[in-house]
Design an enzyme around this catalytic site. Sequence first.
Site, short mmCIF file in Angstrom:
data_model
loop_
_atom_site.label_atom_id
_atom_site.label_comp_id
_atom_site.label_asym_id
_atom_site.label_seq_id
_atom_site.Cartn_x
_atom_site.Cartn_y
_atom_site.Cartn_z
N ASP A 169 0.84 -1.21 0.00
CA ASP A 169 0.00 0.00 0.00
C ASP A 169 0.87 1.25 0.00
O ASP A 169 0.54 2.25 -0.63
CB ASP A 169 -0.93 -0.01 1.22
CG ASP A 169 -1.76 -1.28 1.28
OD1 ASP A 169 -2.20 -1.73 0.21
OD2 ASP A 169 -1.93 -1.84 2.38
N HIS A 196 -5.24 -3.74 5.74
CA HIS A 196 -4.80 -4.03 4.38
C HIS A 196 -5.93 -4.64 3.55
O HIS A 196 -5.87 -5.78 3.13
CB HIS A 196 -3.59 -4.98 4.40
CG HIS A 196 -3.18 -5.41 3.02
ND1 HIS A 196 -2.62 -4.55 2.11
CD2 HIS A 196 -3.30 -6.60 2.38
CE1 HIS A 196 -2.40 -5.18 0.99
NE2 HIS A 196 -2.80 -6.44 1.11
#
Length: 337
Positions: A169, A196
Amino acid sequence: MIFSTLAKRTFTSTAFNPYKVTVLGACGGIGQPLSLLMKLNDKVTDLRLYDIKNAKGVATDISHIPTNSKVTGFSAEESDGLNNALKDTDLVLIPAGVPRKPGMTRDDLFNINAGIVYDLATAAAKNSPNAAILVISNPVNSTVPIVAEVFKKNGVYNSKKLFGVTTLDSIRSSRFISEIVNTNPTKEKINVIGGHSGITIIPLLSQTKYGSTLTKEQKDSLIHRIQFGGDEVVKAKNGGGSATLSMAQAGAKFANAVLSGFAGEKNVIQPSYVDSPLYKNEGIEFFASPVTLGPDGIQEIHPIGEINAEENELLKECKETLKKNIDKGIKFADSRK
Ligand code: NAI
């Protein structure tokens, strides 16, 4: 003379960083390039690759690369293959499991991957209770709590050594913002917190200089792209899996940070989804935020910093989803008692 000086230097660095690293799921789309990148890491001297099959082939291939580490393949077909891959290792990377197909969320993977992670964590708790465990298998929001429960059941849980890998990310954020503002992505950094998957991924744009220069539309679309960047890959691969190469780079980067912390390097800070005090009073046991890494694993978990009203809204939604994801992992682990 020159040769002996070089040899001495090489020996010195080897002796200083003698880390054993195990990759579980080493023959997969992530596992292979991740294993390759760990072979290129000079902090690693002993690289063990485990998969349900073919690990010896991948290990032999990688072993010809002339770096410090010896590489060994272990498979589920040998008795004690998994135990031997894990015995006294320092760091375990877990990319074992099934990836998404188009239309699937990470949560859809739970039913298969939860069991795989549970079994691998059980073997790690027995064979390498002091190792850092880096969980890549999705859904990370739930698989990390599963590993924690397994280690607790075995009486060896150390919250400082358990990490959900959210680095992808962060690297996506660096890349995607640089595409908008036309800068060097290696110099761009966005603090990504939460979890996540989808809306649990919160890039804090207000903490960058772009928070005040981008339009609302640009910010909304950038946030959405960072949250759902994985879907771009799943769609483009058209049934061939999810992110593997960028994930391998992200996993290797995070593993290197953990090893750098072990080696005593200072100011090693990376975001990670960890057992965190930040929102425990709201019943959220795990949360991703920047973490300082040291010789014993996590040295400090940093707060998220100042956020604006919109980000606060995102955080509220993130917490609701995270709590459910975490509870799901814990319930699963309990059901296996
Ligand atoms: P893949 O299917 O290509 O590879 C998975 C590997 O795991 C295979 O080699 C398989 O044989 C192995 N495996 C399955 N069960 C096992 C067991 N019990 N023990 C050891 N190995 C086992 O999948 P890919 O693309 O490598 O993805 C792996 C996982 O990583 C998926 O859960 C995926 O969702 C996740 N992922 C996580 C990301 C993150 O940012 N944390 C990003 C992208 C994927």
